[in-house]
Design a protein around this motif. Sequence first.
Motif, short mmCIF file in Angstrom:
data_model
loop_
_atom_site.label_atom_id
_atom_site.label_comp_id
_atom_site.label_asym_id
_atom_site.label_seq_id
_atom_site.Cartn_x
_atom_site.Cartn_y
_atom_site.Cartn_z
N UNK A 19 -10.94 -6.64 20.99
CA UNK A 19 -10.31 -6.93 19.70
C UNK A 19 -11.40 -7.19 18.67
N UNK A 71 -4.50 2.90 6.77
CA UNK A 71 -5.02 1.76 6.02
C UNK A 71 -6.50 1.86 5.69
N UNK A 72 -7.14 2.96 6.09
CA UNK A 72 -8.59 3.06 5.92
C UNK A 72 -9.08 2.61 4.55
N UNK A 107 -12.40 -5.75 3.85
CA UNK A 107 -11.56 -6.89 4.19
C UNK A 107 -12.29 -8.08 4.78
N UNK A 110 0.84 -1.19 0.00
CA UNK A 110 0.00 0.00 0.00
C UNK A 110 0.87 1.23 0.00
N UNK A 154 -8.26 -11.22 4.89
CA UNK A 154 -7.13 -10.38 5.27
C UNK A 154 -5.86 -10.89 4.64
N UNK A 166 -1.59 -15.92 19.73
CA UNK A 166 -2.67 -15.11 19.17
C UNK A 166 -3.20 -15.72 17.88
N UNK A 167 -2.27 -16.10 17.02
CA UNK A 167 -2.64 -16.72 15.74
C UNK A 167 -3.44 -17.99 16.00
N UNK A 199 -8.50 -1.10 4.10
CA UNK A 199 -9.24 -1.96 5.01
C UNK A 199 -10.72 -1.96 4.68
N UNK A 235 -15.55 0.78 9.51
CA UNK A 235 -14.94 0.26 8.27
C UNK A 235 -14.90 -1.27 8.25
N UNK A 238 3.98 -1.05 3.55
CA UNK A 238 3.75 0.31 3.05
C UNK A 238 4.93 0.74 2.19
#
Lengths: 527, 229
Positions: free
Chosen positions: A186, A85-86, A92, A80, A95, A154-155, A89, A219, A101
């Motif tokens: 989250x 990221x608006x 999405x 990007x 993902x 987390x993943x 995103x 968003x 960037x």
Amino acid sequence: MVDDFENFRMSIKGMVRGFGVEHIDTANNGDDAINKCNSESYDIVLCDFNMGDGKNGQQVLEDLRQSKRLKTSSIFILITAETSKDIVMGAREYQPDCYIAKPITKASLQKRLDGLIAQREDLLPITNEIDLENLPKAISLCLLELKKGGRYQGWCFKTLAGLYYDTGDYVHAQKIYEDILGRREICWARIGLGKVQLGQQNYDAAIATLQKVIEENPEQMEAYDYLATALEKKGRKKEAQSTLQKAVNLSPRTIPRQQHLGELAQINQDIEAAAQAWRATVKFGTNSVYEKPDNYLNLSRCLSDLSEGDLTEKGKSYAKEALQTLGKATKRFEDNKEIQLNALMIETRVHAGQKNEAASKKSMARVESLVKQNELGIEAGLEMAHTLYAMNESERAEKLLHSLADKYGSDQGVMNRIEELLDEPVNLQNKIKARELNRKGISLFEQGKLGDAVTTFKEALEVTPRHPALNLNLVQVLMKAMDTQGMNFEWLRMAKTCLDNVAHIPPQHRQFKRYQHLVSKLSQIKS
Amino acid sequence: MKSLAKKPDFAMVMASAVHDMKNSLSMLLHSLETIVEELPPEMRGSGKMATLQYEAERVNNDLIQLLGIYRLQDQSLGVHVEEHYVSDFLDEQVVRYELLFNARNIDMQVDCDRDLVGYFDRDLIAGILNNTLTNAARYTQDKIALRAFERDGWLVIEIDDNGRGYPKAMLDAPGEIQKGIDFDTGSTSLGLYFASQVAYLHQQAGKQGFIELENGGEWGGGVFRIALP
């Protein structure tokens, strides 16, 4: 490496070659990239977000993941240029594995890729099982990884909750989402919770959860889709439509959402909005996994409805667009006889609606050369009946609907659609007008204003003369009036005419019993 | 002609200009890397190359801040907090400046547990660290340390150097622009203003992120600290 800018493609290609990557292909637009993924199985896809007028990087990702042309174990990197990221995103559902960037330097790209590849290697046993659709095995491997501790917690939680959801184990999925939310707000966990509540048919809870997500993260497109589904399940179809409307205003290129919106708007009889949604599915869906004949046909149906009987410039332009859309559909689905048939029937209606009798008869003749009326399936049969009404061949239409009711009437959903056509074979504006008058008539009746009620129902019947419920309503008002005010031959004659108007309904029709009841009551009055 | 006199939407113009400039910077930085590789080894550490890279990175940081601050005022700067591996993240930032650090003989140390995860907006925090690193590279003598750790549920990232430290006015009110922007040192205080705003946008369970400045640390130089809940 996918980018529309050749210099950039070459510079990234040079960088990754420098890292020792042996096989590198480039594509200069999304469609090219998708085609290449058909014939090759890539480990890593680097894709620019903004590629001019063509598909953007997010859509490429969506297409690849949806069609499973890209494995779960493969890495998709979205490049990007925007600081925030608006914009990216916005859409999405799927993902990317990472955003990079611009400006990209060799050193930073290498660091990033090293990290991603190391993670891919570590998690490959799990993602492989997911690619093989071996979900229970993937679940047990996730649980094992979680016991180890370390950076992939987390993943693993996120993947595990998704796997539980996919296997229908909502209880475990919910527990994970709630645990995570207990520690930190989250977004994906909150959406996950909403999805689980939806799966458990706990619609009110799902609505509350998803509304909160949207309030805080407008968003998050996924949330709108689930919210709309929950609202729809609760029968709040207008709100469901406006929820999807908000989402497509923010991100118009997601085709399944536009399809959902088109269906909802059609149910809500907001034909302008439905046409707009189907128009978007045609525009953005070309050459994608979401390109379906129904996108074209539904758009044409809406345009046909909008143009019917409207001979102004606006009506003409709707009719023209409908014919163009049908032309595209017949070309794109050349070998599909059913599509050809449906398209011809809609075309017949468009011509009839524009009072172009010759053209309408001509396309009807082609329909009849393709198929015999008694061989029509339910979908084509309903389309045919609708078309016959538009050509003022009401008797043939009714006959066809009766035979369809005999064949398919045991299915309530089908029967409702047959009834809808039988009751109100008129265009949409008139349908709406008749319904309003019916409502008004009922309320006058309830207030005891019988004379006004009679006038109102009569006015409604001028629009839809053979509508069973309307006719029967008027019969009831007339009988009540005779009951309280005494015998009246004009009213009696009127009631008789009304019952004759309803004589065409088949025994499966939901007004049939009421009809029989009123026939016998009226004969008692007469005697 | 009246209908043609429509004012261009400044946000749109700026966004597309920034987009374009970032493409240019990408090409510029990449060409620079390629040139360095083609140079004989003894010339690779040339200060001029490092200056080119340093200035390009500064332009990039300015662009990020420019767009960011505009959007702060417009209240459309959204933070996208996601989970990240902090040590990978720090390595990626530092590696951008390898050329510069080598050319200036700066010893750069990164200290972070491999399993540490953090929740933050990657691009925004990267913008802040890049800005702080370019400043540290300018003011340090020969040492910079970048470290991250967890303390009482906060993710703390520190950048330490052995330079002269921050001026007193800045220490007293980090992140505030008090008397307008001083154009001699303007970029620094604007950077800190942006950093404090971005930190503040990171919120969790009623707590807000913040930045701190102090002089001292391990080597007596400036310490920049950002704490995220």
